[in-house]
Design an enzyme around this catalytic site. Sequence first.
Site: not given
Length: 183
Positions: A103-104, A107, A156, A169
């Site tokens: 996963e990046d 959250d 964020f 990205r």
Amino acid sequence: MDSHDVQSDLKHVLYTREQIADRIKELAAEIDRDYAGRDVLLVGVLKGAVMVMADLSRALHSHVSMDWMAVSSYGSGTQSSGVVRILKDLETDLLGKHVLIVEDIIDSGLTLSWLRTNLESRGPASVEICALLRKPAASKVDIDVKYVGYDIPNEFVVGYGLDFAEKYRNLDFIGTLAPHVYE
């Protein structure tokens, strides 16, 4: 694309390309050690994990298989919707395999918790998680993550695969997005 191209959109750079590369090499060394002698299937979560998956797989010193899954709970906003949809499922049968979800970012953990449960129901030998970033302050569920690149503040972030409305990205670093961009 670099920080000069998006300077007015960022509050600051959290991790440079070099810092990310160094941390991924460290994670790869841990994974190589933990999975020595076992075949591993890396499951990348699209689209955000593309950069992490590519660099992690190249940093590993053992053979791995790869597959991709796309799940969504975001849309174009900054908050999880809580509803998970499979947009692209795996092509690989997981029965008896050692699965490492890549996963990046984590959250709330809601999507990843759902994904782990889904993959565990397919009969793998094991399922573990590797995430480049984790936001402990945003967590809504307790989820065991074996490999974490960095714990970050609840802000964020974009770059290195992470997006806002499909932009940013392709930055080669991770930065905090300025609120004026998404408010």
